[in-house]
Design an enzyme around this catalytic site. Structure first.
Site, PDB file in Angstrom:
ATOM      1  N   ASP A 264      18.220 -46.752 -10.308  1.00 35.40           N
ATOM      2  CA  ASP A 264      17.941 -46.910 -11.722  1.00 35.40           C
ATOM      3  C   ASP A 264      17.881 -48.415 -12.024  1.00 35.40           C
ATOM      4  OD1 ASP A 264      17.767 -46.127 -14.518  1.00 35.40           O
ATOM      5  OD2 ASP A 264      19.814 -46.872 -14.687  1.00 35.40           O
ATOM      6  N   ASP A 466      21.314 -40.251 -15.810  1.00 33.50           N
ATOM      7  CA  ASP A 466      21.159 -40.267 -14.356  1.00 33.50           C
ATOM      8  C   ASP A 466      21.867 -39.101 -13.680  1.00 33.50           C
ATOM      9  OD1 ASP A 466      19.716 -42.690 -14.426  1.00 33.50           O
ATOM     10  OD2 ASP A 466      21.579 -43.834 -14.505  1.00 33.50           O
TER      11      ASP A 466
END
Length: 597
Positions: A264, A466
């Protein structure tokens, strides 16, 4: 132990029968020496395995034995175990903080390296959280206890490491099944050896029994049973020292097979907060432009304003007095500084102030095209310059990407940000594959797509959005500064918000798997060679006989060698280039501020 008991018991019972029935060759000394060698071998083995628990032992010893508590205004020193939630602790300079808590009064720098691995002290002020077992370096603090005993961060880290060390990896479960069948093979082989020598040779019955006992003893699967758990104990302990916590042995083994790391962007590869990247002056010196702009921005609470003020502090510019400050919501702010009317904000504010930006428009558009946010500055109604801000990479992010690529691992950036912003960060870090403008709910689908291409994928993230991707990946890695949801979902937790710990985790996994394979190969090879020698297969041709005492010594030596080989994993070289660690992990859900002030 079944095989050792059978070997010792058979020799002793046979000797006892011979003694009671009139004499003959006995094996009392063989049984005695066999027992002594087995116990000696186990002592060496336990000493070696004890070294694998150094990390847990060191963690347990971090907590201070006593704490100073303020009760009714009086200082009372009590055992740390007696501190309860809500107690007010007095922490003097140089003292350890006994339990997790929140600073109520005072300021100080806290050395958290023993728990998080962070090399630089972290500044704490009232309202900041502190971790038990960390060291107060300079100021005096009053800390309100919030988590004690098993709830403290240190206790949870210890529990996590112990849980990982006691769990079984797939490779270990296979070794355990092999050890179970090896016991049966040894017992059957011992019986077959005794029958063969007793029925088909002219040697006395004592010789047949000697061969049988030797087969049973030499085939003890100690080395096979130790092959993987010892390596796992060392690997998880090695990770704990570096702030890399594997939740279980399966995660440790899975990390060895990863060939693709998806990271990420915001909060993982980047700090998650805006930072000044460019300063463009238009007819005014940069230092003067920064002085005037910072003076106005010090009065504002906007994230972009704080970034510009931080940049001015780094440059140590002079502080100026401000009068007539006006905040214009969504546009910017104006004020009078050193006799000049200064306007700081976006193009809407410039239009309101009647400022013609001129050639600054092209520069602003160029910077915006690369994913930067721009803040325009006008002085006395004329354009003076602009600041470009962006979410900056973490100091070790580029090194982490480089190490991963050297390991043959593909690095993919996954982000919800626009393509221009993602491409700018990827270019700075050397990442070739970028998947941008991905909705939070689609991140897991992107992981699945990579897996369908035959990739073994690790996902590194820190936010709530996430969590599905972390769960979908073959290995979920959570940044320590991330949300509780991300940490709960992940298989590996990085205590420091340091991307460089990602290749560290993979290297520990690879090193552990290598030791497991070496140990299993040794254990299998040892038995393949020792078993026929013990059974006397080479005795008629070469006169090669293995006595039970020697068999016990070789069996114990084999187990000891397996344990020592696993301990050599501590010498694994892990990445640590001279990159300054990021000491200020950002809130994981923070994204670069937009130009809507």
């Amino acid at each position: 132990m079944v095989l050792v008991a059978v070997g010792v018991g058979a020799g002793w019972v046979y000797s006892l029968v011979i003694t009671l029935t009139g004499g003959g060759e006995v094996f009392y000394e063989a049984a005695t020496v066999l027992t002594a060698f087995v116990l000696l071998g186990h002592w060496f083995e336990m000493r070696a395995r004890g070294g694998a628990n150094d990390a847990v032992r060191a963690l347990l010893e971090l907590a201070p034995p006593h704490a100073v508590v303020l009760r009714d205004g009086v200082e009372v020193e009590i055992p740390t175990a007696e501190v309860v939630t809500g107690d007010l602790l007095l922490v003097r300079p140089g003292a350890k903080i006994a339990v997790d808590g929140v600073v109520q009064d005072g300021e100080s720098d806290i050395d958290e390296s023993m728990v998080t691995g962070e090399s630089l002290p972290v500044h704490k002020t009232p309202g900041n959280e502190v971790i038990g077992a960390t060291i107060n370096t300079d100021g005096t603090l009053r800390v309100r206890a919030t988590k004690v005993g098993a709830d403290s961060a240190l206790a949870q880290i210890v529990a996590l490491v112990q849980q990982a060390q006691n769990s079984k990896a797939p490779g270990q479960r296979l070794a355990d099944r092999a050890a179970f069948w090896l016991v049966l093979v040894a017992l059957i082989g011992g019986g077959a050896t005794f029958a063969t020598w007793a029925l088909f040779s002219d040697k006395p019955l004592t010789a047949a029994l000697l061969f049988a006992i030797t087969v049973v003893v030499v085939t003890c699967p100690d080395a096979l049973g130790l092959a993987t758990p010892t390596a796992i104990m060392v690997g998880t302990g090695l990770g704990a020292r570096r702030g890399v916590l594997f939740k279980n042995a399966t995660a440790l083994e899975a990390s060895a097979g990863i060939d693709t790391v998806v990271m990420d962007k915001t909060g993982t590869l980047t700090k998650g907060e805006p930072e000044v990247t460019d300063l463009v002056s238009d007819g005014m010196g940069e230092s003067e432009l920064l002085r005037l702009t910072a003076a106005v921005e010090r009065e504002s609470e906007h994230p972009l304003a704080r970034a510009i003020v931080a940049h001015a502090q780094d440059r140590e510019v002079e502080r100026l007095e401000v009068t007539g400050f006006e905040n214009v919501p969504g546009h910017g702010a104006t004020a009078t500084v050193d006799g000049h009317r200064v306007a700081v904000g976006n193009h809407h504010l410039m239009d309101r102030e009647g400022v013609d930006l001129g050639k600054l428009v092209d520069r602003r558009d160029d910077l915006a095209a690369t994913g930067r946010t721009t803040v325009l500055v006008a002085v006395d109604g004329r354009p003076a310059g602009l600041f470009a801000l962006a979410d900056a990479p973490r100091p070790t992010a580029a090194a982490a990407v480089s190490v991963l690529q050297e390991m043959g691992v593909q690095v993919v950036m996954l982000t919800g940000d626009n393509q221009a912003t993602a491409a700018r960060i990827a270019d700075q870090l050397g990442i070739d594959t970028v998947i941008a403008e991905v909705l939070p709910g689609d991140k897991a689908a992107q992981i699945t797509r990579l897996q369908q291409d035959g990739r073994r994928v690790a996902m590194v993230g820190d936010g709530v959005n996430d969590a599905p991707a972390l769960a979908q990946a073959d290995l979920g890695i959570a940044i320590g500064a991330g949300t509780d949801v991300a940490i709960e979902t992940a298989d590996v937790v990085l205590m420091r918000s340091d991307p460089l710990d990602v290749p560290t985790a993979l290297q520990i996994g690879r090193g552990t798997r290598r030791k497991m394979r070496q140990n299993l190969a040794w254990a299998v090879g040892y038995n393949a060679i020792a078993l026929p020698i013990a059974a006397g297969v080479f005795e008629p041709t070469f006169g090669l006989i293995l006595r039970p005492e020697i068999a016990a010594l070789s069996m114990s030596g084999s187990s000891f060698l397996v344990a020592v080989n696993a301990l050599l994993l501590k010498r694994l070289r892990l990445p640590r280039p001279d990159a300054e660690s990021d000491t200020t992990p950002a809130t994981p859900t923070t994204r670069p501020a937009t130009a809507t002030r």
